[in-house]
Write a protein that holds these residues in place. Structure first.
Motif, PDB file in Angstrom:
ATOM      1  N   LEU A  95       0.812  -1.215   0.000  1.00 24.83           N
ATOM      2  CA  LEU A  95       0.000   0.000   0.000  1.00 24.83           C
ATOM      3  C   LEU A  95       0.847   1.266   0.000  1.00 24.83           C
ATOM      4  O   LEU A  95       0.332   2.358  -0.208  1.00 24.83           O
ATOM      5  CB  LEU A  95      -0.920   0.010   1.230  1.00 24.83           C
ATOM      6  N   ALA A  96       2.154   1.138   0.248  1.00 28.51           N
ATOM      7  CA  ALA A  96       3.023   2.318   0.364  1.00 28.51           C
ATOM      8  C   ALA A  96       3.035   3.102  -0.940  1.00 28.51           C
ATOM      9  O   ALA A  96       3.114   2.535  -2.026  1.00 28.51           O
ATOM     10  CB  ALA A  96       4.437   1.890   0.735  1.00 28.51           C
ATOM     11  N   GLN A  97       2.963   4.425  -0.819  1.00 24.96           N
ATOM     12  CA  GLN A  97       2.972   5.296  -1.988  1.00 24.96           C
ATOM     13  C   GLN A  97       4.136   6.275  -1.974  1.00 24.96           C
ATOM     14  O   GLN A  97       4.570   6.748  -3.022  1.00 24.96           O
ATOM     15  CB  GLN A  97       1.661   6.085  -2.066  1.00 24.96           C
ATOM     16  N   ASP A  98       4.652   6.588  -0.792  1.00 26.94           N
ATOM     17  CA  ASP A  98       5.687   7.617  -0.685  1.00 26.94           C
ATOM     18  C   ASP A  98       7.002   7.043  -0.154  1.00 26.94           C
ATOM     19  O   ASP A  98       8.002   7.014  -0.856  1.00 26.94           O
ATOM     20  CB  ASP A  98       5.190   8.747   0.207  1.00 26.94           C
ATOM     21  N   GLU A  99       6.982   6.554   1.105  1.00 26.48           N
ATOM     22  CA  GLU A  99       8.236   6.131   1.728  1.00 26.48           C
ATOM     23  C   GLU A  99       7.965   5.131   2.842  1.00 26.48           C
ATOM     24  O   GLU A  99       6.984   5.224   3.565  1.00 26.48           O
ATOM     25  CB  GLU A  99       8.971   7.360   2.294  1.00 26.48           C
ATOM     26  N   VAL A 100       8.875   4.163   2.956  1.00 24.66           N
ATOM     27  CA  VAL A 100       8.840   3.194   4.044  1.00 24.66           C
ATOM     28  C   VAL A 100      10.088   3.406   4.891  1.00 24.66           C
ATOM     29  O   VAL A 100      11.210   3.386   4.373  1.00 24.66           O
ATOM     30  CB  VAL A 100       8.793   1.743   3.521  1.00 24.66           C
ATOM     31  N   LEU A 124      10.594  -0.785  -4.003  1.00 23.09           N
ATOM     32  CA  LEU A 124      11.444   0.150  -4.744  1.00 23.09           C
ATOM     33  C   LEU A 124      11.051   0.219  -6.216  1.00 23.09           C
ATOM     34  O   LEU A 124      11.098   1.291  -6.823  1.00 23.09           O
ATOM     35  CB  LEU A 124      12.908  -0.276  -4.610  1.00 23.09           C
ATOM     36  N   ASP A 125      10.661  -0.906  -6.782  1.00 26.84           N
ATOM     37  CA  ASP A 125      10.283  -0.933  -8.191  1.00 26.84           C
ATOM     38  C   ASP A 125       9.059  -0.077  -8.470  1.00 26.84           C
ATOM     39  O   ASP A 125       8.840   0.353  -9.611  1.00 26.84           O
ATOM     40  CB  ASP A 125      10.011  -2.380  -8.642  1.00 26.84           C
ATOM     41  N   ARG A 126       8.244   0.185  -7.452  1.00 21.90           N
ATOM     42  CA  ARG A 126       7.063   1.035  -7.629  1.00 21.90           C
ATOM     43  C   ARG A 126       7.400   2.513  -7.434  1.00 21.90           C
ATOM     44  O   ARG A 126       6.514   3.363  -7.475  1.00 21.90           O
ATOM     45  CB  ARG A 126       5.961   0.653  -6.632  1.00 21.90           C
ATOM     46  N   GLY A 127       8.676   2.826  -7.210  1.00 24.02           N
ATOM     47  CA  GLY A 127       9.084   4.219  -7.035  1.00 24.02           C
ATOM     48  C   GLY A 127       8.933   4.719  -5.611  1.00 24.02           C
ATOM     49  O   GLY A 127       9.012   5.924  -5.363  1.00 24.02           O
ATOM     50  N   VAL A 128       8.735   3.820  -4.657  1.00 27.51           N
ATOM     51  CA  VAL A 128       8.598   4.197  -3.253  1.00 27.51           C
ATOM     52  C   VAL A 128       9.988   4.244  -2.617  1.00 27.51           C
ATOM     53  O   VAL A 128      10.803   3.337  -2.817  1.00 27.51           O
ATOM     54  CB  VAL A 128       7.707   3.181  -2.502  1.00 27.51           C
ATOM     55  N   GLY A 129      10.278   5.301  -1.859  1.00 22.85           N
ATOM     56  CA  GLY A 129      11.568   5.422  -1.195  1.00 22.85           C
ATOM     57  C   GLY A 129      11.644   4.539   0.042  1.00 22.85           C
ATOM     58  O   GLY A 129      10.628   4.218   0.660  1.00 22.85           O
ATOM     59  N   MET A 130      12.866   4.145   0.394  1.00 20.11           N
ATOM     60  CA  MET A 130      13.072   3.336   1.600  1.00 20.11           C
ATOM     61  C   MET A 130      14.311   3.831   2.338  1.00 20.11           C
ATOM     62  O   MET A 130      15.365   4.029   1.731  1.00 20.11           O
ATOM     63  CB  MET A 130      13.242   1.850   1.257  1.00 20.11           C
ATOM     64  N   ARG A 131      14.135   4.062   3.641  1.00 22.10           N
ATOM     65  CA  ARG A 131      15.263   4.389   4.512  1.00 22.10           C
ATOM     66  C   ARG A 131      15.237   3.449   5.706  1.00 22.10           C
ATOM     67  O   ARG A 131      14.169   3.153   6.247  1.00 22.10           O
ATOM     68  CB  ARG A 131      15.184   5.839   5.008  1.00 22.10           C
ATOM     69  N   LEU A 168      11.012  -0.633  14.487  1.00 21.07           N
ATOM     70  CA  LEU A 168       9.971   0.269  13.984  1.00 21.07           C
ATOM     71  C   LEU A 168       9.888   0.174  12.466  1.00 21.07           C
ATOM     72  O   LEU A 168      10.915   0.142  11.784  1.00 21.07           O
ATOM     73  CB  LEU A 168      10.281   1.716  14.388  1.00 21.07           C
ATOM     74  N   ILE A 169       8.683   0.133  11.944  1.00 20.57           N
ATOM     75  CA  ILE A 169       8.431   0.245  10.504  1.00 20.57           C
ATOM     76  C   ILE A 169       7.288   1.237  10.328  1.00 20.57           C
ATOM     77  O   ILE A 169       6.233   1.083  10.952  1.00 20.57           O
ATOM     78  CB  ILE A 169       8.062  -1.106   9.874  1.00 20.57           C
ATOM     79  N   VAL A 170       7.500   2.268   9.515  1.00 16.43           N
ATOM     80  CA  VAL A 170       6.481   3.290   9.268  1.00 16.43           C
ATOM     81  C   VAL A 170       6.203   3.330   7.771  1.00 16.43           C
ATOM     82  O   VAL A 170       7.126   3.457   6.967  1.00 16.43           O
ATOM     83  CB  VAL A 170       6.936   4.680   9.756  1.00 16.43           C
ATOM     84  N   ILE A 171       4.940   3.217   7.400  1.00 16.61           N
ATOM     85  CA  ILE A 171       4.525   3.244   6.003  1.00 16.61           C
ATOM     86  C   ILE A 171       3.783   4.553   5.743  1.00 16.61           C
ATOM     87  O   ILE A 171       2.666   4.745   6.238  1.00 16.61           O
ATOM     88  CB  ILE A 171       3.636   2.037   5.680  1.00 16.61           C
ATOM     89  N   VAL A 174       0.443   6.527   7.272  1.00 15.71           N
ATOM     90  CA  VAL A 174      -0.773   5.731   7.301  1.00 15.71           C
ATOM     91  C   VAL A 174      -0.721   4.644   8.362  1.00 15.71           C
ATOM     92  O   VAL A 174      -1.700   4.387   9.060  1.00 15.71           O
ATOM     93  CB  VAL A 174      -1.023   5.084   5.915  1.00 15.71           C
ATOM     94  N   MET A 175       0.446   4.023   8.537  1.00 18.08           N
ATOM     95  CA  MET A 175       0.520   2.828   9.361  1.00 18.08           C
ATOM     96  C   MET A 175       1.918   2.680   9.945  1.00 18.08           C
ATOM     97  O   MET A 175       2.908   3.094   9.338  1.00 18.08           O
ATOM     98  CB  MET A 175       0.172   1.617   8.489  1.00 18.08           C
TER      99      MET A 175
END
Length: 291
Positions: A95-100, A124-131, A168-171, A174-175
Protein backbone atom coordinates in the motif's frame (compact mmCIF):
# COMPACT_ATOMS: atom_id res chain seq x y z
CA UNK A 1 -37.74 -13.91 -39.87
CA UNK A 2 -37.25 -13.74 -36.11
CA UNK A 3 -34.70 -10.95 -36.59
CA UNK A 4 -37.10 -8.97 -38.83
CA UNK A 5 -39.83 -9.37 -36.20
CA UNK A 6 -37.41 -8.22 -33.47
CA UNK A 7 -36.48 -5.17 -35.52
CA UNK A 8 -40.19 -4.37 -36.05
CA UNK A 9 -40.14 -4.82 -39.81
CA UNK A 10 -42.68 -7.69 -39.50
CA UNK A 11 -45.65 -7.86 -37.15
CA UNK A 12 -48.21 -10.56 -36.34
CA UNK A 13 -51.64 -9.71 -37.76
CA UNK A 14 -53.58 -12.82 -36.78
CA UNK A 15 -53.71 -16.58 -37.27
CA UNK A 16 -54.52 -18.70 -40.26
CA UNK A 17 -54.80 -22.51 -40.15
CA UNK A 18 -53.42 -22.46 -36.65
CA UNK A 19 -50.35 -20.53 -37.70
CA UNK A 20 -49.60 -16.84 -37.07
CA UNK A 21 -49.76 -14.53 -40.04
CA UNK A 22 -47.42 -11.59 -40.40
CA UNK A 23 -47.51 -8.36 -42.32
CA UNK A 24 -44.75 -6.00 -43.30
CA UNK A 25 -44.34 -2.78 -41.33
CA UNK A 26 -43.32 0.48 -42.91
CA UNK A 27 -39.59 1.05 -42.53
CA UNK A 28 -40.15 4.51 -41.04
CA UNK A 29 -42.47 3.05 -38.39
CA UNK A 30 -39.91 0.36 -37.51
CA UNK A 31 -37.15 2.94 -37.23
CA UNK A 32 -39.28 5.14 -34.94
CA UNK A 33 -40.00 2.13 -32.74
CA UNK A 34 -36.27 1.26 -32.52
CA UNK A 35 -35.46 4.89 -31.68
CA UNK A 36 -38.04 4.86 -28.87
CA UNK A 37 -36.60 1.63 -27.49
CA UNK A 38 -33.10 3.12 -27.55
CA UNK A 39 -34.34 6.26 -25.74
CA UNK A 40 -36.07 4.15 -23.09
CA UNK A 41 -32.91 2.07 -22.60
CA UNK A 42 -30.81 5.26 -22.29
CA UNK A 43 -33.27 6.70 -19.78
CA UNK A 44 -33.07 3.58 -17.64
CA UNK A 45 -29.25 3.66 -17.81
CA UNK A 46 -29.25 7.30 -16.73
CA UNK A 47 -31.52 6.52 -13.78
CA UNK A 48 -29.22 3.67 -12.76
CA UNK A 49 -26.14 5.93 -13.07
CA UNK A 50 -27.82 8.55 -10.87
CA UNK A 51 -28.69 5.88 -8.30
CA UNK A 52 -25.11 4.58 -8.25
CA UNK A 53 -23.74 8.13 -7.96
CA UNK A 54 -25.95 8.80 -4.93
CA UNK A 55 -24.83 5.52 -3.35
CA UNK A 56 -21.16 6.40 -3.95
CA UNK A 57 -21.65 9.84 -2.46
CA UNK A 58 -23.22 8.29 0.63
CA UNK A 59 -20.40 5.75 0.97
CA UNK A 60 -17.79 8.48 0.52
CA UNK A 61 -19.37 10.50 3.31
CA UNK A 62 -19.42 7.49 5.59
CA UNK A 63 -15.77 6.69 4.80
CA UNK A 64 -14.78 10.29 5.53
CA UNK A 65 -16.54 10.08 8.89
CA UNK A 66 -14.77 6.81 9.66
CA UNK A 67 -11.41 8.35 8.70
CA UNK A 68 -12.00 11.31 11.00
CA UNK A 69 -12.78 8.88 13.81
CA UNK A 70 -9.67 6.90 12.93
CA UNK A 71 -7.56 10.08 13.13
CA UNK A 72 -8.79 10.82 16.62
CA UNK A 73 -8.68 7.27 17.98
CA UNK A 74 -5.49 6.04 16.24
CA UNK A 75 -6.76 2.44 16.33
CA UNK A 76 -4.27 -0.38 16.85
CA UNK A 77 -4.27 -4.15 16.76
CA UNK A 78 -1.89 -6.88 17.89
CA UNK A 79 -0.41 -9.33 15.39
CA UNK A 80 0.96 -12.50 16.98
CA UNK A 81 3.62 -14.82 15.54
CA UNK A 82 6.47 -14.19 13.12
CA UNK A 83 4.70 -15.78 10.15
CA UNK A 84 1.56 -13.71 10.68
CA UNK A 85 3.60 -10.52 11.19
CA UNK A 86 5.48 -11.16 7.94
CA UNK A 87 2.20 -11.80 6.11
CA UNK A 88 0.59 -8.58 7.34
CA UNK A 89 3.77 -6.60 6.65
CA UNK A 90 3.88 -7.97 3.09
CA UNK A 91 0.29 -6.85 2.50
CA UNK A 92 0.80 -3.41 4.06
CA UNK A 93 4.00 -2.51 2.21
CA UNK A 94 2.09 -3.02 -1.04
CA UNK A 95 0.00 0.00 0.00
CA UNK A 96 3.02 2.32 0.36
CA UNK A 97 2.97 5.30 -1.99
CA UNK A 98 5.69 7.62 -0.68
CA UNK A 99 8.24 6.13 1.73
CA UNK A 100 8.84 3.19 4.04
CA UNK A 101 11.00 3.85 7.12
CA UNK A 102 12.43 1.20 9.43
CA UNK A 103 14.72 0.70 12.43
CA UNK A 104 16.22 -2.69 13.34
CA UNK A 105 17.82 -3.02 16.79
CA UNK A 106 18.55 -6.75 16.52
CA UNK A 107 20.89 -8.94 14.49
CA UNK A 108 20.20 -9.96 10.91
CA UNK A 109 18.20 -13.19 10.64
CA UNK A 110 19.88 -14.88 7.69
CA UNK A 111 16.94 -17.20 6.98
CA UNK A 112 14.70 -14.18 6.35
CA UNK A 113 17.20 -12.08 4.38
CA UNK A 114 16.10 -13.30 0.95
CA UNK A 115 12.42 -12.65 1.64
CA UNK A 116 13.27 -9.18 2.96
CA UNK A 117 15.30 -8.31 -0.14
CA UNK A 118 12.48 -9.47 -2.40
CA UNK A 119 9.91 -7.42 -0.46
CA UNK A 120 12.15 -4.37 -0.59
CA UNK A 121 12.67 -4.75 -4.33
CA UNK A 122 8.92 -4.82 -4.98
CA UNK A 123 8.51 -1.58 -3.03
CA UNK A 124 11.44 0.15 -4.74
CA UNK A 125 10.28 -0.93 -8.19
CA UNK A 126 7.06 1.04 -7.63
CA UNK A 127 9.08 4.22 -7.03
CA UNK A 128 8.60 4.20 -3.25
CA UNK A 129 11.57 5.42 -1.20
CA UNK A 130 13.07 3.34 1.60
CA UNK A 131 15.26 4.39 4.51
CA UNK A 132 16.46 2.07 7.26
CA UNK A 133 18.66 2.27 10.37
CA UNK A 134 20.62 -0.77 11.58
CA UNK A 135 22.96 -1.32 14.48
CA UNK A 136 26.57 -0.50 13.65
CA UNK A 137 27.49 -3.98 14.89
CA UNK A 138 25.43 -5.47 12.03
CA UNK A 139 27.97 -4.18 9.50
CA UNK A 140 30.80 -5.89 11.39
CA UNK A 141 29.35 -9.34 10.71
CA UNK A 142 29.88 -10.84 7.23
CA UNK A 143 26.25 -11.90 6.71
CA UNK A 144 24.99 -8.60 8.08
CA UNK A 145 27.27 -6.50 5.89
CA UNK A 146 26.35 -8.57 2.83
CA UNK A 147 22.63 -7.96 3.41
CA UNK A 148 23.11 -4.23 3.97
CA UNK A 149 25.23 -3.87 0.84
CA UNK A 150 22.65 -5.78 -1.22
CA UNK A 151 19.93 -3.46 0.09
CA UNK A 152 22.05 -0.38 -0.64
CA UNK A 153 22.70 -1.52 -4.22
CA UNK A 154 18.95 -2.03 -4.68
CA UNK A 155 18.31 1.60 -3.70
CA UNK A 156 17.63 1.51 0.05
CA UNK A 157 19.25 4.35 2.01
CA UNK A 158 21.00 2.84 5.04
CA UNK A 159 22.47 4.38 8.15
CA UNK A 160 24.12 2.78 11.18
CA UNK A 161 23.73 3.72 14.83
CA UNK A 162 25.42 2.42 17.99
CA UNK A 163 22.03 1.95 19.67
CA UNK A 164 18.43 1.80 18.45
CA UNK A 165 15.54 2.18 20.92
CA UNK A 166 13.09 -0.32 19.39
CA UNK A 167 12.08 -2.01 16.15
CA UNK A 168 9.97 0.27 13.98
CA UNK A 169 8.43 0.25 10.50
CA UNK A 170 6.48 3.29 9.27
CA UNK A 171 4.52 3.24 6.00
CA UNK A 172 3.88 6.80 4.76
CA UNK A 173 1.75 8.54 7.42
CA UNK A 174 -0.77 5.73 7.30
CA UNK A 175 0.52 2.83 9.36
CA UNK A 176 3.29 1.84 11.77
CA UNK A 177 4.59 -1.43 13.23
CA UNK A 178 6.15 -1.47 16.70
CA UNK A 179 6.84 -4.33 19.13
CA UNK A 180 4.24 -5.10 21.80
CA UNK A 181 6.26 -5.94 24.88
CA UNK A 182 5.05 -8.32 27.57
CA UNK A 183 1.78 -9.24 25.89
CA UNK A 184 2.28 -12.72 24.43
CA UNK A 185 4.69 -15.64 24.64
CA UNK A 186 5.24 -15.36 20.89
CA UNK A 187 6.70 -12.34 19.05
CA UNK A 188 3.96 -9.73 18.84
CA UNK A 189 3.71 -6.55 16.77
CA UNK A 190 1.37 -3.65 17.37
CA UNK A 191 -0.02 -2.19 14.15
CA UNK A 192 -1.10 1.44 14.51
CA UNK A 193 -3.22 3.04 11.79
CA UNK A 194 -3.91 6.71 11.16
CA UNK A 195 -1.66 9.78 11.26
CA UNK A 196 -1.98 10.62 14.97
CA UNK A 197 0.57 8.11 16.29
CA UNK A 198 2.27 7.55 12.94
CA UNK A 199 3.50 11.16 12.73
CA UNK A 200 4.94 10.89 16.23
CA UNK A 201 6.78 7.68 15.31
CA UNK A 202 8.13 9.35 12.17
CA UNK A 203 9.63 12.05 14.43
CA UNK A 204 11.32 9.32 16.48
CA UNK A 205 12.76 7.83 13.30
CA UNK A 206 13.99 11.19 11.99
CA UNK A 207 15.68 11.89 15.33
CA UNK A 208 17.54 8.56 15.12
CA UNK A 209 18.30 9.11 11.43
CA UNK A 210 19.98 12.46 12.08
CA UNK A 211 22.39 10.94 14.60
CA UNK A 212 23.20 7.82 12.53
CA UNK A 213 26.01 7.42 9.97
CA UNK A 214 25.65 6.42 6.32
CA UNK A 215 26.75 2.87 5.54
CA UNK A 216 30.28 3.04 4.18
CA UNK A 217 31.00 6.45 5.74
CA UNK A 218 34.00 6.68 8.00
CA UNK A 219 33.17 9.16 10.77
CA UNK A 220 36.09 11.21 12.10
CA UNK A 221 37.43 10.17 15.47
CA UNK A 222 36.16 12.23 18.41
CA UNK A 223 39.66 13.29 19.41
CA UNK A 224 40.02 15.09 16.06
CA UNK A 225 37.10 17.39 16.84
CA UNK A 226 36.92 20.66 18.72
CA UNK A 227 35.73 19.67 22.20
CA UNK A 228 35.37 23.23 23.52
CA UNK A 229 32.06 23.33 25.46
CA UNK A 230 29.06 24.84 23.71
CA UNK A 231 27.44 28.05 24.80
CA UNK A 232 23.85 27.79 26.06
CA UNK A 233 22.58 29.27 22.81
CA UNK A 234 24.63 26.86 20.68
CA UNK A 235 23.39 23.92 22.75
CA UNK A 236 19.81 25.06 22.20
CA UNK A 237 20.32 25.35 18.44
CA UNK A 238 21.94 21.92 18.28
CA UNK A 239 19.15 20.32 20.31
CA UNK A 240 16.43 21.78 18.09
CA UNK A 241 18.32 20.94 14.90
CA UNK A 242 18.65 17.35 16.05
CA UNK A 243 14.91 17.23 16.78
CA UNK A 244 14.23 18.13 13.15
CA UNK A 245 13.12 21.76 13.62
CA UNK A 246 13.49 24.04 10.60
CA UNK A 247 15.32 27.39 10.78
CA UNK A 248 12.18 29.50 11.27
CA UNK A 249 10.93 27.24 14.07
CA UNK A 250 14.33 27.28 15.83
CA UNK A 251 14.44 31.08 15.65
CA UNK A 252 10.96 31.31 17.19
CA UNK A 253 11.89 28.88 19.97
CA UNK A 254 15.02 30.89 20.84
CA UNK A 255 13.38 34.28 20.37
CA UNK A 256 15.88 35.51 17.79
CA UNK A 257 15.67 36.56 14.15
CA UNK A 258 16.24 34.08 11.34
CA UNK A 259 19.21 36.14 10.19
CA UNK A 260 20.83 35.94 13.64
CA UNK A 261 20.09 32.23 13.79
CA UNK A 262 21.86 31.57 10.51
CA UNK A 263 24.94 33.44 11.69
CA UNK A 264 24.97 31.38 14.89
CA UNK A 265 24.48 28.18 12.92
CA UNK A 266 27.43 29.03 10.67
CA UNK A 267 29.57 29.48 13.77
CA UNK A 268 28.30 26.17 15.14
CA UNK A 269 29.02 24.33 11.87
CA UNK A 270 32.53 25.77 11.82
CA UNK A 271 33.08 24.70 15.42
CA UNK A 272 32.00 21.16 14.57
CA UNK A 273 33.87 21.09 11.26
CA UNK A 274 30.66 20.13 9.50
CA UNK A 275 29.16 21.28 6.21
CA UNK A 276 25.58 20.12 6.83
CA UNK A 277 23.14 19.33 9.61
CA UNK A 278 23.65 15.58 9.43
CA UNK A 279 27.42 15.75 9.94
CA UNK A 280 26.95 18.33 12.66
CA UNK A 281 24.61 15.93 14.48
CA UNK A 282 27.04 13.00 14.10
CA UNK A 283 29.99 14.97 15.42
CA UNK A 284 27.97 16.44 18.29
CA UNK A 285 26.91 12.90 19.19
CA UNK A 286 30.54 11.79 19.20
CA UNK A 287 31.43 14.59 21.58
CA UNK A 288 28.56 13.69 23.89
CA UNK A 289 26.80 17.00 23.29
CA UNK A 290 23.52 15.28 22.39
CA UNK A 291 22.05 13.41 25.34
Amino acid sequence: MALLTELGLLAESGHSAGRPTVTATATETALNRLAQQAEQTAARSLEEAIRIRKAMRLLTTELADQYQQQESMAPAELIVGLDRISEVLEDCTELAQDEVLSMHPGPVVESRSKARLERNQKVLDRGVGMRTIHLASTARLPQGLALLEDMQRAGVRIRLAPTIPFRLIVIDEVMAFTPAFGTEAQPTAMVTRGPVITRLLRRVFEHCWQSAVELGTDAPAPQDLDDTPLTGQQAGILRLMNAGFKDEAIARELGISTRTLRRLMNDLMEKLGADNRFRAGVRAQQLGWLK
